[in-house]
Scaffold this motif. Sequence first.
Motif, PDB file in Angstrom:
ATOM      1  N   PHE A 100      22.598  21.890  -8.921  1.00 14.10           N
ATOM      2  CA  PHE A 100      21.313  21.988  -8.236  1.00 14.10           C
ATOM      3  C   PHE A 100      20.705  23.384  -8.361  1.00 14.10           C
ATOM      4  CE2 PHE A 100      23.713  23.794  -4.703  1.00 14.10           C
ATOM      5  CZ  PHE A 100      22.803  24.646  -4.088  1.00 14.10           C
ATOM      6  N   SER A 101      19.381  23.406  -8.246  1.00 12.16           N
ATOM      7  CA  SER A 101      18.629  24.651  -8.202  1.00 12.16           C
ATOM      8  C   SER A 101      17.455  24.448  -7.252  1.00 12.16           C
ATOM      9  CB  SER A 101      18.137  25.049  -9.592  1.00 12.16           C
ATOM     10  OG  SER A 101      17.263  24.063 -10.107  1.00 12.16           O
ATOM     11  N   GLU A 150      21.692  16.031 -11.919  1.00 12.26           N
ATOM     12  CA  GLU A 150      21.041  17.337 -11.974  1.00 12.26           C
ATOM     13  C   GLU A 150      19.827  17.260 -11.061  1.00 12.26           C
ATOM     14  OE1 GLU A 150      18.605  20.100 -15.152  1.00 12.26           O
ATOM     15  OE2 GLU A 150      19.864  18.487 -15.908  1.00 12.26           O
ATOM     16  N   VAL A 151      19.724  18.179 -10.113  1.00 11.87           N
ATOM     17  CA  VAL A 151      18.661  18.076  -9.118  1.00 11.87           C
ATOM     18  C   VAL A 151      18.026  19.435  -8.869  1.00 11.87           C
ATOM     19  CG1 VAL A 151      20.309  18.211  -7.202  1.00 11.87           C
ATOM     20  CG2 VAL A 151      18.073  17.214  -6.798  1.00 11.87           C
ATOM     21  N   VAL A 152      16.696  19.419  -8.780  1.00 12.97           N
ATOM     22  CA  VAL A 152      15.943  20.618  -8.449  1.00 12.97           C
ATOM     23  C   VAL A 152      15.178  20.361  -7.163  1.00 12.97           C
ATOM     24  CG1 VAL A 152      13.981  19.969  -9.933  1.00 12.97           C
ATOM     25  CG2 VAL A 152      14.298  22.371  -9.258  1.00 12.97           C
ATOM     26  N   GLY A 153      15.283  21.301  -6.250  1.00 11.82           N
ATOM     27  CA  GLY A 153      14.525  21.238  -5.008  1.00 11.82           C
ATOM     28  C   GLY A 153      13.302  22.116  -5.129  1.00 11.82           C
ATOM     29  N   ILE A 154      12.199  21.669  -4.556  1.00 10.70           N
ATOM     30  CA  ILE A 154      10.961  22.437  -4.604  1.00 10.70           C
ATOM     31  C   ILE A 154      10.557  22.774  -3.178  1.00 10.70           C
ATOM     32  CG2 ILE A 154       8.527  22.433  -5.234  1.00 10.70           C
ATOM     33  CD1 ILE A 154      10.790  20.168  -7.126  1.00 10.70           C
ATOM     34  N   GLU A 155      10.327  24.061  -2.950  1.00  9.63           N
ATOM     35  CA  GLU A 155       9.909  24.559  -1.640  1.00  9.63           C
ATOM     36  C   GLU A 155       8.605  25.325  -1.775  1.00  9.63           C
ATOM     37  OE1 GLU A 155       9.832  24.655   1.456  1.00  9.63           O
ATOM     38  OE2 GLU A 155      11.491  23.315   1.882  1.00  9.63           O
ATOM     39  N   ALA A 190      23.696  16.178  -6.047  1.00  9.06           N
ATOM     40  CA  ALA A 190      24.506  17.117  -6.828  1.00  9.06           C
ATOM     41  C   ALA A 190      25.979  16.724  -6.810  1.00  9.06           C
ATOM     42  CB  ALA A 190      24.319  18.540  -6.304  1.00  9.06           C
ATOM     43  N   GLN A 191      26.469  16.291  -5.673  1.00  6.94           N
ATOM     44  CA  GLN A 191      27.864  15.839  -5.579  1.00  6.94           C
ATOM     45  C   GLN A 191      28.113  14.608  -6.447  1.00  6.94           C
ATOM     46  OE1 GLN A 191      28.338  17.014  -0.914  1.00  6.94           O
ATOM     47  NE2 GLN A 191      29.287  15.126  -1.541  1.00  6.94           N
ATOM     48  N   ALA A 208      16.892  26.944   1.973  1.00  6.14           N
ATOM     49  CA  ALA A 208      17.375  25.654   1.454  1.00  6.14           C
ATOM     50  C   ALA A 208      18.653  25.851   0.656  1.00  6.14           C
ATOM     51  CB  ALA A 208      16.298  24.998   0.594  1.00  6.14           C
ATOM     52  N   TYR A 209      18.668  26.860  -0.196  1.00  9.31           N
ATOM     53  CA  TYR A 209      19.858  27.156  -1.007  1.00  9.31           C
ATOM     54  C   TYR A 209      21.061  27.416  -0.102  1.00  9.31           C
ATOM     55  CZ  TYR A 209      22.637  29.163  -4.772  1.00  9.31           C
ATOM     56  OH  TYR A 209      23.625  29.412  -5.684  1.00  9.31           O
ATOM     57  N   GLU A 210      20.857  28.211   0.936  1.00 15.05           N
ATOM     58  CA  GLU A 210      21.938  28.502   1.887  1.00 15.05           C
ATOM     59  C   GLU A 210      22.370  27.244   2.636  1.00 15.05           C
ATOM     60  OE1 GLU A 210      20.327  31.666   4.257  1.00 15.05           O
ATOM     61  OE2 GLU A 210      20.428  33.108   2.599  1.00 15.05           O
ATOM     62  N   ARG A 211      21.411  26.410   3.040  1.00 14.83           N
ATOM     63  CA  ARG A 211      21.715  25.177   3.775  1.00 14.83           C
ATOM     64  C   ARG A 211      22.554  24.226   2.915  1.00 14.83           C
ATOM     65  NH1 ARG A 211      16.731  23.686   4.435  1.00 14.83           N
ATOM     66  NH2 ARG A 211      16.409  25.024   6.213  1.00 14.83           N
TER      67      ARG A 211
END
Length: 174
Positions: free
Chosen positions: A71-72, A28-33, A23-24, A42-45
């Motif tokens: 990011f999302s 464009e990046v999406v994380g999957i949990e 993201a930095q 993860a969002y908080e981290r």
Amino acid sequence: MAVNKMAVVGCGTMGSGIIQVAAQTGIEVVGIETSEANAERAYERINAGLDGTLKRGKITEEQAAKAREAFSITTDLGAVASADIVVEAVYEDVALKNDILGRIDKLVGPNTFIASNTSTIPLVILAGATTRPERVVGLHFFNPVPAMKLVEVIKTPVTSEDDVAAMVELAQRM
């Protein structure tokens, strides 16, 4: 191949760090949990990581704001479908990684790179869980990802030199 969109499956310490750095970098990046609770952590981290990077003077307020917009996090594995590269960053369990890589393989297009952040499992074993071992690479980021400027790029016996070069370029960009 330019990487403009990335998906990261597994947003623990390593996955969150990969998401933050991507993201930095303007990707464009999406994380999957696996659950809403894990997605929220993860969002908080990631946001805490951006705050720390900002406090240390490594990025500006504007860069931090842009990274937060880039990011999302979701629980929908289908979000990998539009990515140029999917990075698997779950814990070191062969059966788990093979299951996830096989599922990713069915969701992404034929030109999508599939990467693993493994540090202990031979990449050829993981590539065998897909129908496209030539598009599987290892991107072994080191911990903590935002501070370590080292990424090991690993190829399978059938990975082309052009694809290795594209992954090296991505690693250098990040």
